[in-house]
Design a protein around this motif. Structure first.
Motif, PDB file in Angstrom:
ATOM      1  N   VAL A 162       0.841  -1.128   0.049  1.00 12.99           N
ATOM      2  CA  VAL A 162       0.083  -0.008   0.024  1.00 12.99           C
ATOM      3  C   VAL A 162       0.878   1.151  -0.226  1.00 12.99           C
ATOM      4  CG1 VAL A 162      -1.666   1.206   1.245  1.00 12.99           C
ATOM      5  CG2 VAL A 162      -1.911  -0.977   1.087  1.00 12.99           C
ATOM      6  N   THR A 163       0.989   1.774  -1.023  1.00 16.62           N
ATOM      7  CA  THR A 163       1.804   3.052  -1.348  1.00 16.62           C
ATOM      8  C   THR A 163       1.095   4.279  -0.690  1.00 16.62           C
ATOM      9  OG1 THR A 163       1.157   3.497  -3.473  1.00 16.62           O
ATOM     10  CG2 THR A 163       2.906   2.032  -2.965  1.00 16.62           C
ATOM     11  N   GLN A 164      -0.123   4.506  -0.668  1.00 18.10           N
ATOM     12  CA  GLN A 164      -0.782   5.442   0.037  1.00 18.10           C
ATOM     13  C   GLN A 164      -2.040   5.018   0.621  1.00 18.10           C
ATOM     14  OE1 GLN A 164      -1.804   8.872  -2.967  1.00 18.10           O
ATOM     15  NE2 GLN A 164      -2.822  10.007  -1.426  1.00 18.10           N
ATOM     16  N   ALA A 165      -2.228   5.456   1.756  1.00 19.80           N
ATOM     17  CA  ALA A 165      -3.249   5.018   2.554  1.00 19.80           C
ATOM     18  C   ALA A 165      -4.213   6.031   2.691  1.00 19.80           C
ATOM     19  CB  ALA A 165      -2.874   4.139   3.925  1.00 19.80           C
ATOM     20  N   ASP A 166      -5.556   5.554   2.995  1.00 22.88           N
ATOM     21  CA  ASP A 166      -6.659   6.388   3.539  1.00 22.88           C
ATOM     22  C   ASP A 166      -6.845   7.524   2.685  1.00 22.88           C
ATOM     23  OD1 ASP A 166      -6.890   4.707   5.794  1.00 22.88           O
ATOM     24  OD2 ASP A 166      -5.530   5.761   7.067  1.00 22.88           O
ATOM     25  N   VAL A 167      -7.106   7.101   1.535  1.00 23.22           N
ATOM     26  CA  VAL A 167      -7.909   8.455   0.901  1.00 23.22           C
ATOM     27  C   VAL A 167      -9.266   8.293   0.955  1.00 23.22           C
ATOM     28  CG1 VAL A 167      -8.011   9.006  -1.641  1.00 23.22           C
ATOM     29  CG2 VAL A 167      -5.877   8.006  -1.066  1.00 23.22           C
ATOM     30  N   MET A 168      -9.935   9.199   1.746  1.00 25.11           N
ATOM     31  CA  MET A 168     -11.307   9.103   2.205  1.00 25.11           C
ATOM     32  C   MET A 168     -12.189   9.641   1.100  1.00 25.11           C
ATOM     33  SD  MET A 168     -11.060   7.903   4.682  1.00 25.11           S
ATOM     34  CE  MET A 168      -9.640   7.407   6.034  1.00 25.11           C
ATOM     35  N   THR A 169     -13.136   8.993   0.805  1.00 24.12           N
ATOM     36  CA  THR A 169     -14.225   9.471  -0.049  1.00 24.12           C
ATOM     37  C   THR A 169     -15.497   9.341   0.658  1.00 24.12           C
ATOM     38  OG1 THR A 169     -14.854   7.098  -0.873  1.00 24.12           O
ATOM     39  CG2 THR A 169     -12.783   7.852  -1.943  1.00 24.12           C
ATOM     40  N   SER A 170     -16.507  10.000  -0.391  1.00 24.57           N
ATOM     41  CA  SER A 170     -18.003  10.002   0.322  1.00 24.57           C
ATOM     42  C   SER A 170     -18.564   8.789   0.722  1.00 24.57           C
ATOM     43  CB  SER A 170     -18.659  10.865  -0.631  1.00 24.57           C
ATOM     44  OG  SER A 170     -18.972  10.089  -1.743  1.00 24.57           O
ATOM     45  N   ASN A 171     -17.917   7.472  -0.002  1.00 21.04           N
ATOM     46  CA  ASN A 171     -18.293   6.194   0.287  1.00 21.04           C
ATOM     47  C   ASN A 171     -17.699   5.258   0.459  1.00 21.04           C
ATOM     48  OD1 ASN A 171     -17.290   6.153  -2.377  1.00 21.04           O
ATOM     49  ND2 ASN A 171     -18.982   4.790  -3.357  1.00 21.04           N
ATOM     50  N   GLY A 172     -16.573   5.476   1.294  1.00 18.58           N
ATOM     51  CA  GLY A 172     -15.569   4.664   1.694  1.00 18.58           C
ATOM     52  C   GLY A 172     -14.136   5.087   1.833  1.00 18.58           C
ATOM     53  N   VAL A 173     -13.245   4.066   1.325  1.00 20.37           N
ATOM     54  CA  VAL A 173     -11.828   4.703   1.531  1.00 20.37           C
ATOM     55  C   VAL A 173     -11.030   3.953   0.389  1.00 20.37           C
ATOM     56  CG1 VAL A 173     -11.289   2.925   3.348  1.00 20.37           C
ATOM     57  CG2 VAL A 173      -9.652   4.715   3.211  1.00 20.37           C
ATOM     58  N   VAL A 174      -9.934   4.681   0.174  1.00 22.65           N
ATOM     59  CA  VAL A 174      -8.979   4.207  -0.959  1.00 22.65           C
ATOM     60  C   VAL A 174      -7.741   4.016  -0.328  1.00 22.65           C
ATOM     61  CG1 VAL A 174      -8.135   4.117  -3.534  1.00 22.65           C
ATOM     62  CG2 VAL A 174     -10.573   5.124  -3.009  1.00 22.65           C
ATOM     63  N   HIS A 175      -6.926   2.647  -0.737  1.00 21.60           N
ATOM     64  CA  HIS A 175      -5.666   2.598  -0.423  1.00 21.60           C
ATOM     65  C   HIS A 175      -4.937   2.271  -1.624  1.00 21.60           C
ATOM     66  CE1 HIS A 175      -6.755   2.319   3.971  1.00 21.60           C
ATOM     67  NE2 HIS A 175      -7.470   1.285   3.292  1.00 21.60           N
ATOM     68  N   VAL A 176      -4.019   3.111  -1.981  1.00 23.49           N
ATOM     69  CA  VAL A 176      -3.322   2.926  -3.416  1.00 23.49           C
ATOM     70  C   VAL A 176      -2.281   1.779  -3.420  1.00 23.49           C
ATOM     71  CG1 VAL A 176      -1.864   4.155  -5.220  1.00 23.49           C
ATOM     72  CG2 VAL A 176      -3.836   5.533  -3.922  1.00 23.49           C
TER      73      VAL A 176
END
Length: 184
Positions: A162-176
């Motif tokens: 996981v190179t970038q964690a916790d990209v918050m969105t309106s419907n969850g979270v993205v981990h790059v």
């Protein structure tokens, strides 16, 4: 059974097997969040490094699902991660006749509920250094820490950071991630 029904069932199973429960989002708070931040698909479209992922999500017909209230956790491979696959793999997967295989691969990158890096780290520590998580595809991923980096191992034994964690969105979270998970 619809994909949305399947996601709900998997979320319930995930809560039982891992102790991570989906965080409920009320309709009112979702509307406020939607106005304040983009959803998972909109975030992926805006990064400039997830063009292959966005094209694959469109080809699999998952845009509406990943734009819905969720919540979802998505491990999002970059274009560079997709480029590591054997030549021609992506072009073959996005063909209409391969939609089922593509959908399985993409849903292998999604977990029901909102699972932050802190949640995942706590789960790893709770389970002695590695944690098994169940994806929307119904298959397992194994998470562990390498220093402070979360590393996910797929069913084929591929390790992806996981190179970038916790990209918050309106419907969850993205981990790059720097790799693409491959199901069994």
């Amino acid at each position: 059974m619809t994909l949305k029904t399947t996601l709900t069932a998997v979320a319930a199973a995930l809560a039982v097997t891992t102790g991570i429960a989906a965080i409920p989002v009320s309709a009112h708070s979702h509307k406020a969040a939607a106005a304040a931040s983009p959803n998972i698909v909109e975030v992926a479209m805006s990064t400039g490094v997830h063009n292959t992922l966005v094209a694959a999500v469109k080809a699999a017909g998952l845009v509406d699902t990943l734009s819905s209230p969720g919540p979802f956790t998505v491990f999002a491979p970059t274009d560079t991660a997709f480029a590591k696959l054997p030549a021609g793999t992506v072009a073959t997967l996005v063909k209409p006749e391969n939609k089922g295989t593509l959908t399985k691969i993409l849903t292998y990158h999604a977990v029901p509920g909102k699972v932050t890096a802190a949640d995942l780290t706590a789960l790893i520590n709770k389970h002695g250094g590695k944690a098994t998580i169940t994806t929307v595809a119904g298959e397992k991923l194994t998470a562990r820490l390498s220093g402070e980096t979360i590393v996910i191992t797929d069913a084929k034994g591929g390790a992806t950071a996981v190179t970038q964690a916790d990209v918050m969105t309106s419907n969850g979270v993205v981990h790059v991630t720097d790799g693409v998970f491959l199901p069994a």
